[in-house]
Design a protein around this motif. Structure first.
Motif, PDB file in Angstrom:
ATOM      1  N   GLU A   1      38.622  32.127  48.005  1.00 44.33           N
ATOM      2  CA  GLU A   1      39.132  33.206  48.102  1.00 44.33           C
ATOM      3  C   GLU A   1      40.577  32.369  47.311  1.00 44.33           C
ATOM      4  O   GLU A   1      40.776  32.692  46.204  1.00 44.33           O
ATOM      5  N   GLU A   2      40.967  31.715  48.235  1.00 46.35           N
ATOM      6  CA  GLU A   2      41.797  30.108  47.348  1.00 46.35           C
ATOM      7  C   GLU A   2      41.586  30.162  45.869  1.00 46.35           C
ATOM      8  O   GLU A   2      42.563  30.525  44.727  1.00 46.35           O
ATOM      9  N   ILE A   3      40.906  29.587  45.786  1.00 45.70           N
ATOM     10  CA  ILE A   3      40.530  28.948  44.746  1.00 45.70           C
ATOM     11  C   ILE A   3      40.589  30.052  44.195  1.00 45.70           C
ATOM     12  O   ILE A   3      40.509  30.095  41.703  1.00 45.70           O
ATOM     13  N   HIS A   4      39.362  30.801  43.832  1.00 43.30           N
ATOM     14  CA  HIS A   4      39.461  32.293  42.724  1.00 43.30           C
ATOM     15  C   HIS A   4      39.906  32.813  42.640  1.00 43.30           C
ATOM     16  O   HIS A   4      40.233  33.621  41.506  1.00 43.30           O
ATOM     17  N   LYS A   5      41.779  33.402  43.497  1.00 41.63           N
ATOM     18  CA  LYS A   5      42.947  33.767  43.016  1.00 41.63           C
ATOM     19  C   LYS A   5      43.260  32.802  41.821  1.00 41.63           C
ATOM     20  O   LYS A   5      44.087  32.894  41.011  1.00 41.63           O
ATOM     21  N   GLU A   6      43.784  32.240  42.260  1.00 40.42           N
ATOM     22  CA  GLU A   6      44.270  30.749  41.390  1.00 40.42           C
ATOM     23  C   GLU A   6      43.900  30.531  39.667  1.00 40.42           C
ATOM     24  O   GLU A   6      44.593  30.454  39.269  1.00 40.42           O
ATOM     25  N   TYR A   7      42.412  30.655  39.809  1.00 40.87           N
ATOM     26  CA  TYR A   7      41.842  30.127  38.214  1.00 40.87           C
ATOM     27  C   TYR A   7      40.946  31.059  38.884  1.00 40.87           C
ATOM     28  O   TYR A   7      39.629  31.200  39.149  1.00 40.87           O
ATOM     29  N   PRO A   8      41.033  32.449  38.462  1.00 46.74           N
ATOM     30  CA  PRO A   8      39.712  33.286  38.311  1.00 46.74           C
ATOM     31  C   PRO A   8      38.825  33.004  37.500  1.00 46.74           C
ATOM     32  O   PRO A   8      38.048  33.647  38.035  1.00 46.74           O
ATOM     33  N   LYS A   9      38.638  31.717  36.235  1.00 49.17           N
ATOM     34  CA  LYS A   9      37.538  31.527  35.671  1.00 49.17           C
ATOM     35  C   LYS A   9      36.517  30.778  36.435  1.00 49.17           C
ATOM     36  O   LYS A   9      36.282  30.327  36.052  1.00 49.17           O
ATOM     37  N   ALA A  10      36.701  30.000  37.593  1.00 53.16           N
ATOM     38  CA  ALA A  10      36.344  29.098  37.717  1.00 53.16           C
ATOM     39  C   ALA A  10      35.121  29.830  38.571  1.00 53.16           C
ATOM     40  O   ALA A  10      34.972  30.842  39.475  1.00 53.16           O
ATOM     41  N   VAL A  11      34.364  28.415  38.455  1.00 59.32           N
ATOM     42  CA  VAL A  11      32.606  29.276  39.422  1.00 59.32           C
ATOM     43  C   VAL A  11      32.075  27.879  39.877  1.00 59.32           C
ATOM     44  O   VAL A  11      32.490  26.448  40.241  1.00 59.32           O
ATOM     45  N   LEU A  12      32.064  28.095  41.112  1.00 55.54           N
ATOM     46  CA  LEU A  12      31.516  27.508  42.443  1.00 55.54           C
ATOM     47  C   LEU A  12      30.143  27.532  42.534  1.00 55.54           C
ATOM     48  O   LEU A  12      29.046  28.745  43.024  1.00 55.54           O
ATOM     49  N   VAL A  13      29.014  26.518  42.158  1.00 55.21           N
ATOM     50  CA  VAL A  13      27.431  27.285  42.635  1.00 55.21           C
ATOM     51  C   VAL A  13      27.327  26.071  44.101  1.00 55.21           C
ATOM     52  O   VAL A  13      27.801  24.803  44.007  1.00 55.21           O
TER      53      VAL A  13
END
Ligand code: NOJ
Ligand code: CA
Length: 514
Positions: free
Chosen positions: A231-243
């Motif tokens: 949640e924190e990463i997606h909020k701060e880096y909306p385009k980041a992808v986590l696989v």
């Protein structure tokens, strides 16, 4: 879910084996930059690169010594930034490998943790009460440091497990997940992620994502931890992808990962597809021409997972990865064509392992390299051409040997050879880019699958995909609307008229409904 995943085909690069530009025998960032056009031309628009951080390489870099520094052998952090920039100029994405579960035993945190006196890093790793307290559930190492205790390892002995806490506490040395020292580990991990995202990477493939919280059989606490991080990463880096490397999409996508891999674990339905060799050596893979396979167990599991995760993220099919023998060990070129064509027409986000596009062999009999052991044969250098070391390196001592130049398969020849696996891979990926129905979000339903029978037929949106890996001709009825006379993609002999599917030996086709 990130928008850019909808039409993405990943290419996995094991950096030490891709292209060496300075003659030291080891692939490097500059080599990857040089080959971006090659990857893009193949149709792959994103890259997953295995760990490239400072490391003693006891486990090929999955033993990180410094999370914020590139391994010198690949280049500097600035060289990596240049790779991100070059990729972005070509409208490509690149994700790094994040290793959250453990570090190298040479990491500065671990060195501090090993001190006999308690300090800020003592609890960054998991220590038992004292040296004589040796539980036998997880794996521990004892007597190698001055710290009076056993330390838990996550993989090899040189990879001490980081401490994110225990869900169920059964011993007094086990800290709860919300203990300030475990929270500090979590925050340190977030900082590492932000460090590389700030430098320009597009996300991470997360190693052993399910391994973080201990005594957590149902993964409740591990999922809660990831939910907090994603949640924190997606909020701060909306385009980041986590696989995630989890192979349990319901859990992984349920805690915020965008993509989870299906991995080739024995006993899973997925395993029955590509590498299913029984005790007597008989090839029971669905994609073997022997025709002894069965796609129903895979479909049973997959449909359930797909239903349960709809709108949460994607399931990823891989041609192979750096841990698995290449399929070419058991499947010949025609079999590979049909297997890859299937992988590349299923929903979700497909990953192609470097060299699989030319059917690079799994090399038997190699001495283990950097903790590769049985995985070493899958990690040999990319075979580009017929020059020395197949064009990988000018060194006398390449990372691992290639096949004999001129005798083994290489890109230069496969690009030219008509009907090569390479040509087919390129064509089917182009097809995936052209038809949104074939992409990550396109609908999926099964039109024909029967126990121990062929073919396997499925519908993607307005398209019908027909798969017959067996050497037998097969004929079945399928309930579909009229399709156009010509297929949009075909291998072998296939017709689909009046709801009758006729498929010749080892064939594959995609039809469009009118
Ligand atoms: C999974 C990685 O894919 C593998 O290569 C590695 O050895 C282990 N995790 C440990 O990090
Ligand atoms: Ca090099």
């Amino acid at each position: 879910m990130q928008d850019w995943l909808k039409n993405t085909v990943f290419y996995e690069i094991y950096p030490q084996s891709f292209l060496d530009t300075n003659g030291d025998g080891i692939g490097d960032f500059k080599g990857i930059i040089e080959k971006l056009d090659y990857i893009k031309d193949l149709g792959c628009n994103a890259i997953w690169m295995n760990p490239c951080y400072d490391s003693p390489f006891m486990d090929a870099g999955y033993d990180v010594r410094d999370y914020n520094k590139c391994a010198q052998r690949y280049g500097t952090n600035e060289d990596l930034r240049a790779l991100f920039e070059e990729a972005h100029k070509k409208e490509m994405y690149i994700i790094l490998d994040l290793v959250p579960g453990h570090t190298s035993d040479q990491h500065a945190w671990f060195q501090m943790s090993c001190e006999p006196e308690h300090n800020e890093y003592t609890n960054r790793y998991i220590w038992t009460e004292n040296l004589w307290d040796a539980p036998n559930d997880y794996r521990f190492v004892c007597g190698t440091t001055d710290h009076d205790g056993n330390y838990m390892v996550n993989f090899f002995s040189s990879q001490p497990a980081l401490n994110y806490g225990f869900h169920e506490i059964t011993h007094k040395w086990q800290l709860p997940v919300d203990h300030p020292d475990c929270m500090a580990t979590r925050e340190a991990l977030k900082s590492i992620m932000k460090f590389w995202l700030d430098l320009g990477c597009d996300g991470f493939r997360v190693d052993m994502a399910d391994s973080l919280v201990k005594n957590d059989d149902d993964k409740i606490a591990t999922m809660a931890l990831w939910k907090n991080i994603t949640e924190e990463i997606h909020k701060e880096y909306p385009k980041a992808v986590l696989v995630s490397e989890w192979s349990c999409p319901r859990r992984a996508l349920g805690c915020g990962f965008d993509v989870d891999f299906y991995l080739d674990h024995n006993g899973h339905g997925y395993h029955s597809l590509f590498r299913n060799i029984d005790e007597n050596g008989q090839n029971k893979s669905f994609f073997s021409k022997e025709g002894k396979g069965d796609a129903t167990s895979f479909i049973g599991e997959y449909m359930e997972d797909l239903k349960a995760t709809a709108d949460h993220g994607y399931i990823s099919f891989i041609t192979c990865n750096h841990d698995t023998p290449r399929m070419s060990k058991w499947l010949d070129e025609r079999e590979l064509k049909i297997a890859y064509a299937t992988i590349l027409t299923l929903p979700g986000v497909p990953f192609l392992y470097y060299g699989d596009e030319i059917g690079m062999p799994f090399r038997e009999g190699l001495t283990s390299k950097e903790g590769g052991f049985s995985r070493t044969g899958t990690r040999t250098p990319m075979q580009w051409n017929t020059d020395k070391n197949c064009g990988f390196s000018s060194s006398e001592t390449p990372y691992l040997p290639t096949g004999k130049p001129g005798e083994t398969v290489c890109v230069q020849q496969e690009e030219k050879r008509q009907d090569s696996l390479y040509q087919m891979v390129k064509e089917i990926i182009a097809c995936r880019h052209e038809y949104a129905d074939l992409q990550a979000d396109g609908s999926f339903s099964v039109l024909y699958v029967e126990k121990d029978k062929y073919p396997f037929i499925y519908q993607r949106g307005n398209l019908i995909v027909m798969v017959n890996p067996s050497s037998d001709c097969v004929e079945v009825e399928v309930c579909v609307k009229q399709v156009s006379r010509e297929s949009i993609f075909k291998i072998g002999e296939v017709t689909l008229h009046d709801q009758k599917a006729k498929m010749g030996s080892q064939s594959f086709a995609i039809y469009k409904m009118n």
